[in-house]
Design an enzyme around this catalytic site. Structure first.
Site, PDB file in Angstrom:
ATOM      1  N   GLY A  48     -33.624 -31.787 -15.905  1.00 29.07           N
ATOM      2  CA  GLY A  48     -32.712 -31.142 -16.732  1.00 29.07           C
ATOM      3  C   GLY A  48     -31.327 -32.260 -16.341  1.00 29.07           C
ATOM      4  N   SER A  50     -30.459 -33.638 -19.715  1.00 25.03           N
ATOM      5  CA  SER A  50     -29.942 -33.167 -20.981  1.00 25.03           C
ATOM      6  C   SER A  50     -28.570 -32.686 -21.610  1.00 25.03           C
ATOM      7  CB  SER A  50     -31.455 -32.914 -22.298  1.00 25.03           C
ATOM      8  OG  SER A  50     -31.187 -31.803 -21.826  1.00 25.03           O
ATOM      9  N   SER A  51     -28.136 -32.522 -20.609  1.00 24.97           N
ATOM     10  CA  SER A  51     -26.701 -31.702 -20.587  1.00 24.97           C
ATOM     11  C   SER A  51     -26.624 -31.241 -19.244  1.00 24.97           C
ATOM     12  CB  SER A  51     -26.930 -30.029 -21.187  1.00 24.97           C
ATOM     13  OG  SER A  51     -27.272 -29.389 -20.955  1.00 24.97           O
ATOM     14  N   GLY A  52     -24.925 -31.402 -19.353  1.00 23.98           N
ATOM     15  CA  GLY A  52     -24.538 -30.670 -17.723  1.00 23.98           C
ATOM     16  C   GLY A  52     -24.311 -31.904 -16.766  1.00 23.98           C
ATOM     17  N   ARG A  73     -36.846 -29.507 -21.208  1.00 23.27           N
ATOM     18  CA  ARG A  73     -37.440 -29.362 -22.210  1.00 23.27           C
ATOM     19  C   ARG A  73     -37.453 -30.093 -23.784  1.00 23.27           C
ATOM     20  NH1 ARG A  73     -36.690 -23.176 -21.022  1.00 23.27           N
ATOM     21  NH2 ARG A  73     -34.417 -23.375 -20.363  1.00 23.27           N
ATOM     22  N   LYS A  77     -32.850 -32.696 -27.395  1.00 23.35           N
ATOM     23  CA  LYS A  77     -30.705 -32.580 -26.380  1.00 23.35           C
ATOM     24  C   LYS A  77     -31.636 -34.109 -26.448  1.00 23.35           C
ATOM     25  CE  LYS A  77     -29.331 -27.664 -25.833  1.00 23.35           C
ATOM     26  NZ  LYS A  77     -29.890 -26.519 -24.913  1.00 23.35           N
ATOM     27  N   ASP A  99     -41.356 -29.079 -19.057  1.00 26.61           N
ATOM     28  CA  ASP A  99     -41.335 -27.412 -18.716  1.00 26.61           C
ATOM     29  C   ASP A  99     -41.819 -28.123 -17.432  1.00 26.61           C
ATOM     30  OD1 ASP A  99     -40.561 -25.285 -17.397  1.00 26.61           O
ATOM     31  OD2 ASP A  99     -40.943 -24.408 -19.351  1.00 26.61           O
ATOM     32  N   SER A 177     -29.257 -27.930  -5.741  1.00 25.95           N
ATOM     33  CA  SER A 177     -28.271 -26.151  -4.603  1.00 25.95           C
ATOM     34  C   SER A 177     -27.324 -25.437  -5.677  1.00 25.95           C
ATOM     35  CB  SER A 177     -28.228 -25.747  -3.838  1.00 25.95           C
ATOM     36  OG  SER A 177     -29.079 -24.650  -3.212  1.00 25.95           O
ATOM     37  N   TYR A 191     -31.205 -15.220  -7.999  1.00 25.83           N
ATOM     38  CA  TYR A 191     -30.680 -16.396  -7.520  1.00 25.83           C
ATOM     39  C   TYR A 191     -29.940 -17.049  -6.974  1.00 25.83           C
ATOM     40  CZ  TYR A 191     -27.762 -21.123  -9.534  1.00 25.83           C
ATOM     41  OH  TYR A 191     -26.949 -21.809  -9.815  1.00 25.83           O
ATOM     42  N   LYS A 195     -31.893 -20.478  -4.972  1.00 27.49           N
ATOM     43  CA  LYS A 195     -31.233 -21.752  -4.159  1.00 27.49           C
ATOM     44  C   LYS A 195     -31.145 -21.401  -2.883  1.00 27.49           C
ATOM     45  CE  LYS A 195     -29.859 -23.233  -8.285  1.00 27.49           C
ATOM     46  NZ  LYS A 195     -29.877 -24.561  -8.343  1.00 27.49           N
TER      47      LYS A 195
END
Length: 330
Positions: A48, A50-52, A73, A77, A99, A177, A191, A195
């Protein structure tokens, strides 16, 4: 007749000896022992990325001299993220488009990336909705990405992480988490389940890999200002927003900074704000604790924090009652 001053001094001495004795006892028993996880010149692999929060972490570890690999994915990005990291830090990150639900694909990415010293499993998806209204395909999607994707990533990376570990220094597996992985929230049914599952995974995994000098961390951010939150807010039930607002929100860079600090100190539970700290104390349970000082706080404050938690629950359930009463009137 007893000297009142002597009795007073004895009482003060007893008050002092009790916490000191507890501190000494906790110093002797806390496990695993404290550790420092170096970042400079180590291989840090971030899913994860590529962002955030993942991209913010990539920037931070690159600025500290790490070799960085990011997986997501979207190749487009990833290329944008790679350019941003290089522009900001001078470090060229390796990028892998895959993925996390596809074990074979991420296994190939991990093999190509090479042995990992710090694995940050950061990917996550969230579609807020009451369970009665949510499609089971959406539930499966969250469980597959957030939970099974984490199993896949660890399973793919672990053999090479363990190889010659004693010669390479301590390693880390950090799982992203959420505060929704510490307490269930209205509209977060699937969700939270995904988590909460990370907690059991992390506690058991730490026991399995501690002999290999691999140290597990579990990060609990609140709502974080990311592209994912923007999408989430489009579907979020209003009651969810009311209840979740009690913990506030943070910027991705702030979460990344707290997360990386916790990873470097080998912390198992890593809260990101004050509310998260209270939640960590309230939900410490049988989780490992490296810091005898933090263990002391957990032991001493457990009752008080439980009281505070009950007050929050009173407030949340009050909001739910008012909401439904208002719906019935309209």
């Amino acid at each position: 007749m007893a000297d009142p001053n002597l009795a007073y001094l004895s009482f003060l001495l007893l008050l002092l000896l009790l916490p000191l004795s507890l501190l000494l006892f906790l110093y002797l028993i806390v496990r695993p022992r404290p550790v420092r996880i170096p970042i400079k010149n180590r291989h840090v692999f971030i899913t994860g990325g590529s962002s955030g929060i993942g991209l913010a972490l990539a920037h931070q570890v690159a600025s500290e001299g790490a070799r960085v690999s990011i997986l997501a994915r979207s190749l487009d990005k990833l290329e944008e993220a790679k350019q941003a990291i290089q522009l900001a830090t001078g470090i060229e990150a390796a990028v892998f488009a895959a993925d996390v639900r596809d074990y074979d694909a991420i296994s190939r990415a991990v093999e190509k990336a090479g042995p990992i010293d710090v694995l940050i499993v950061n990917q996550g998806v969230f579609i807020p909705q009451e369970l009665e209204r949510q499609e089971l395909d959406e539930v499966r999607f969250m469980l597959d990405v957030n939970l099974m994707g984490t199993f896949n990533m660890i399973k793919a990376a672990l053999p090479a992480m363990k190889l010659h570990r004693r010669d390479r220094g301590p390693a880390s597996i950090a799982l992203m988490s959420s505060q929704a992985g510490q307490v269930g929230i209205y509209g977060y049914t699937a969700y939270s389940a995904s988590k909460f599952g990370l907690r059991g995974l992390a506690e058991a995994l730490q026991q399995e890999v501690i002999a290999d000098d691999i140290h597990v961390s579990l990060i609990f951010p609140p709502d974080t200002d990311t592209p994912g939150l923007v999408e989430e807010n489009k579907k979020r039930p209003q009651l969810t927003s009311i209840i979740a607002a009690s913990s506030g929100s943070m910027k991705a860079d702030e979460v990344a900074k707290r997360a990386l600090s916790g990873i470097k100190s080998g912390g198992f539970i890593i809260p990101c704000n004050f509310e998260g700290l209270l939640l960590s104390i309230a939900t410490a349970g049988l989780s490992p604790q490296r810091s005898f000082l933090m263990a002391f706080v957990e032991v001493v404050a457990a009752g008080i924090v439980r009281f505070v938690g009950l007050c929050f629950q009173w407030n949340w359930y009050g909001s739910i009652e008012k909401w439904h009463a208002q719906i019935k009137r309209t």
